[in-house]
Design a protein around this motif. Sequence first.
Motif, PDB file in Angstrom:
ATOM      1  N   LEU A   1      11.459  19.632   6.080  1.00  0.00           N
ATOM      2  CA  LEU A   1      10.192  19.454   6.799  1.00  0.00           C
ATOM      3  C   LEU A   1       9.444  18.225   6.292  1.00  0.00           C
ATOM      4  N   THR A   2       9.496  17.987   4.988  1.00  0.00           N
ATOM      5  CA  THR A   2       8.823  16.805   4.435  1.00  0.00           C
ATOM      6  C   THR A   2       9.482  15.522   4.941  1.00  0.00           C
ATOM      7  N   ASP A   3      10.818  15.518   4.969  1.00  0.00           N
ATOM      8  CA  ASP A   3      11.519  14.325   5.493  1.00  0.00           C
ATOM      9  C   ASP A   3      11.198  14.097   6.970  1.00  0.00           C
ATOM     10  N   ALA A   4      11.136  15.193   7.738  1.00  0.00           N
ATOM     11  CA  ALA A   4      10.816  15.039   9.166  1.00  0.00           C
ATOM     12  C   ALA A   4       9.405  14.535   9.358  1.00  0.00           C
ATOM     13  N   ALA A   5       8.459  15.033   8.551  1.00  0.00           N
ATOM     14  CA  ALA A   5       7.088  14.552   8.672  1.00  0.00           C
ATOM     15  C   ALA A   5       6.959  13.111   8.198  1.00  0.00           C
ATOM     16  N   SER A   6       7.758  12.705   7.210  1.00  0.00           N
ATOM     17  CA  SER A   6       7.681  11.331   6.709  1.00  0.00           C
ATOM     18  C   SER A   6       8.276  10.346   7.692  1.00  0.00           C
ATOM     19  N   SER A   7       9.250  10.785   8.499  1.00  0.00           N
ATOM     20  CA  SER A   7       9.885   9.861   9.450  1.00  0.00           C
ATOM     21  C   SER A   7       9.100   9.691  10.742  1.00  0.00           C
ATOM     22  N   ALA A   8       8.012  10.447  10.936  1.00  0.00           N
ATOM     23  CA  ALA A   8       7.196  10.297  12.145  1.00  0.00           C
ATOM     24  C   ALA A   8       6.458   8.969  12.109  1.00  0.00           C
ATOM     25  N   THR A   9       6.477   8.236  13.182  1.00  0.00           N
ATOM     26  CA  THR A   9       5.851   6.917  13.257  1.00  0.00           C
ATOM     27  C   THR A   9       4.500   7.012  13.935  1.00  0.00           C
ATOM     28  N   ALA A  10       3.773   5.910  13.873  1.00  0.00           N
ATOM     29  CA  ALA A  10       2.457   5.860  14.510  1.00  0.00           C
ATOM     30  C   ALA A  10       2.582   5.938  16.028  1.00  0.00           C
ATOM     31  N   VAL A  11       3.676   5.408  16.563  1.00  0.00           N
ATOM     32  CA  VAL A  11       3.876   5.502  18.013  1.00  0.00           C
ATOM     33  C   VAL A  11       4.057   6.955  18.422  1.00  0.00           C
ATOM     34  N   ASP A  12       4.837   7.730  17.624  1.00  0.00           N
ATOM     35  CA  ASP A  12       5.010   9.152  17.918  1.00  0.00           C
ATOM     36  C   ASP A  12       3.691   9.892  17.807  1.00  0.00           C
ATOM     37  N   GLU A  13       2.883   9.501  16.830  1.00  0.00           N
ATOM     38  CA  GLU A  13       1.587  10.149  16.685  1.00  0.00           C
ATOM     39  C   GLU A  13       0.715   9.897  17.910  1.00  0.00           C
ATOM     40  N   ASP A  14       0.706   8.638  18.403  1.00  0.00           N
ATOM     41  CA  ASP A  14      -0.074   8.340  19.606  1.00  0.00           C
ATOM     42  C   ASP A  14       0.445   9.126  20.797  1.00  0.00           C
ATOM     43  N   PHE A  15       1.765   9.249  20.871  1.00  0.00           N
ATOM     44  CA  PHE A  15       2.338   9.970  22.004  1.00  0.00           C
ATOM     45  C   PHE A  15       1.916  11.422  21.992  1.00  0.00           C
TER      46      PHE A  15
ATOM     47  N   GLN B   1      -3.890   2.301   5.449  1.00  0.00           N
ATOM     48  CA  GLN B   1      -5.035   2.204   4.532  1.00  0.00           C
ATOM     49  C   GLN B   1      -5.685   3.563   4.296  1.00  0.00           C
ATOM     50  N   GLU B   2      -5.705   4.406   5.325  1.00  0.00           N
ATOM     51  CA  GLU B   2      -6.294   5.732   5.169  1.00  0.00           C
ATOM     52  C   GLU B   2      -5.377   6.700   4.431  1.00  0.00           C
ATOM     53  N   GLY B   3      -4.165   6.295   4.146  1.00  0.00           N
ATOM     54  CA  GLY B   3      -3.236   7.150   3.423  1.00  0.00           C
ATOM     55  C   GLY B   3      -2.518   8.159   4.275  1.00  0.00           C
ATOM     56  N   LEU B   4      -2.585   7.999   5.606  1.00  0.00           N
ATOM     57  CA  LEU B   4      -1.918   8.946   6.493  1.00  0.00           C
ATOM     58  C   LEU B   4      -0.432   8.681   6.605  1.00  0.00           C
ATOM     59  N   ILE B   5       0.001   7.463   6.327  1.00  0.00           N
ATOM     60  CA  ILE B   5       1.431   7.143   6.327  1.00  0.00           C
ATOM     61  C   ILE B   5       1.738   6.445   5.013  1.00  0.00           C
ATOM     62  N   SER B   6       2.986   6.561   4.609  1.00  0.00           N
ATOM     63  CA  SER B   6       3.410   5.955   3.353  1.00  0.00           C
ATOM     64  C   SER B   6       3.782   4.499   3.570  1.00  0.00           C
ATOM     65  N   ASP B   7       4.095   3.852   2.471  1.00  0.00           N
ATOM     66  CA  ASP B   7       4.511   2.439   2.555  1.00  0.00           C
ATOM     67  C   ASP B   7       5.798   2.298   3.354  1.00  0.00           C
ATOM     68  N   HIS B   8       6.706   3.217   3.161  1.00  0.00           N
ATOM     69  CA  HIS B   8       7.976   3.139   3.906  1.00  0.00           C
ATOM     70  C   HIS B   8       7.754   3.319   5.409  1.00  0.00           C
ATOM     71  N   GLU B   9       6.879   4.263   5.757  1.00  0.00           N
ATOM     72  CA  GLU B   9       6.593   4.467   7.177  1.00  0.00           C
ATOM     73  C   GLU B   9       5.901   3.245   7.783  1.00  0.00           C
ATOM     74  N   HIS B  10       4.990   2.685   7.044  1.00  0.00           N
ATOM     75  CA  HIS B  10       4.291   1.493   7.572  1.00  0.00           C
ATOM     76  C   HIS B  10       5.259   0.342   7.783  1.00  0.00           C
ATOM     77  N   ALA B  11       6.207   0.175   6.858  1.00  0.00           N
ATOM     78  CA  ALA B  11       7.180  -0.910   7.020  1.00  0.00           C
ATOM     79  C   ALA B  11       8.076  -0.668   8.225  1.00  0.00           C
ATOM     80  N   GLU B  12       8.500   0.596   8.437  1.00  0.00           N
ATOM     81  CA  GLU B  12       9.342   0.885   9.595  1.00  0.00           C
ATOM     82  C   GLU B  12       8.586   0.651  10.910  1.00  0.00           C
ATOM     83  N   GLN B  13       7.326   1.122  10.966  1.00  0.00           N
ATOM     84  CA  GLN B  13       6.531   0.915  12.188  1.00  0.00           C
ATOM     85  C   GLN B  13       6.320  -0.579  12.454  1.00  0.00           C
ATOM     86  N   ARG B  14       6.030  -1.322  11.431  1.00  0.00           N
ATOM     87  CA  ARG B  14       5.792  -2.769  11.616  1.00  0.00           C
ATOM     88  C   ARG B  14       7.058  -3.468  12.107  1.00  0.00           C
ATOM     89  N   ALA B  15       8.226  -3.053  11.512  1.00  0.00           N
ATOM     90  CA  ALA B  15       9.477  -3.670  11.971  1.00  0.00           C
ATOM     91  C   ALA B  15       9.787  -3.294  13.412  1.00  0.00           C
TER      92      ALA B  15
END
Length: 422
Positions: free
Chosen positions: A330-344, A402-416
């Motif tokens: 569950l933690t891995d699944a929550a960590s792999s969620a992107t900002a686009v998925d959150e908006d959706f 910046q708000e700490g809702l996503i990790s550094d790895h998630e931010h890098a994946e979303q940006r890429a």
Amino acid sequence: MSTYPAPRRNTRPYAVDEATIRNRCANPDAAEYTLYVRSLIHDYLGIGGQAKILEHARARGLHYPGLNRQKLSEQLSRYRLGPTWEMTELIIACLPDSCDTASIRALAAGWYQCARGQLPHGYKGPVSRPPGKPGQRNVPESEPSVPVLQRRLARLQERLYAENLRHIDNLRTSEKARNQAVRHANQLESQFHQTREELLRLRTIAAEIATIREEYARQCVALELIATPELRAKPIVDLPDLPATRRRIRFGVLVATIDATAPPARRALARYLCVYAELAGISPTELATRADIATTVTTDILAGRRIPTTAHATRLAAVLNCEPDTLRHLTDAASSATAVDEDFWTIANTVTTTSSPDATPSPSNLVGSDPDNRGTHPHTNPTTPPPHTIADRLRHAAALHQEGLISDHEHAEQRARILAEL
């Protein structure tokens, strides 16, 4: 004035030792005879035995004129052939009543025979052979007499009987102790088997409870992923509340604090942790204390606003007694969620009604003139907002990071991913 010389003291020792007696006696047998008579006084009367001999003689009417301490001492220490038979008889007669005087007298006669070469004058009683001495020739009485042997045999039988009784008592005591030990061991074995059965039963119940908890938590996760807010707010059957005495665990209290705007993966993770916390009856503050995590961080994890780190997840699983593998997935699944998925999912949750596919006309069934045909002449003002631009999406991802809702790895994946669309 005349001076008188000091009186001379007797420098001889009070008691005559064995070596002196052996030197004074005419032969070794006479010395053994004297020592035997002296041993009778010492063994049966103790210290001051000679004085006691005189007392007993007076008390028993055996005293005669001229009998005193000096005469008794001389016969026991200075006579070269040992004391006379009359003195020996007197000493034996003054011994305690518990003594076997017949055996003592017979053995004394034997020593007298060895010391003087003849039997006591006028003595007709039995004669016992002294230890280590052969029987006297032509003197049948020099061998142990039948009464003496009978008395010895009786004493040996009594001693053997006493020893047998003592051994029998010891065996009975040992047998009793062994039987008690066997009974105690049987009781302990029975208690062990009962305790073992109870332990196995408790382990089975614990495994069943753990399975039920895990299945319940997984069902809650599935419900969180597939149910809409409208369905969750409208139960099929309105059940009455449980009485206060039966509500040991309050379900739904922590689940109600989950952030509705959080992504489904995070809500599922938070739902899983909240279910186990509710089953254990642990409040967020107590959970934070026992897991050694800050209270605000624990509250955010249970609300779905934060994803636990690996160390936090390990400590939470240990405190809540949940499945580490399920929590990790569950933690891995929550960590792999992107900002686009959150908006959706944010947009999808706000939609309350959906239009039917049959309501939208197809281009082949358009009716009316061209100006009225919305298929060929749509409205100039759009009814839906324009899609987000690349810059807006990048800014949104940076704000979440910046708000700490996503990790550094998630931010890098979303940006890429966003930059790959250029």
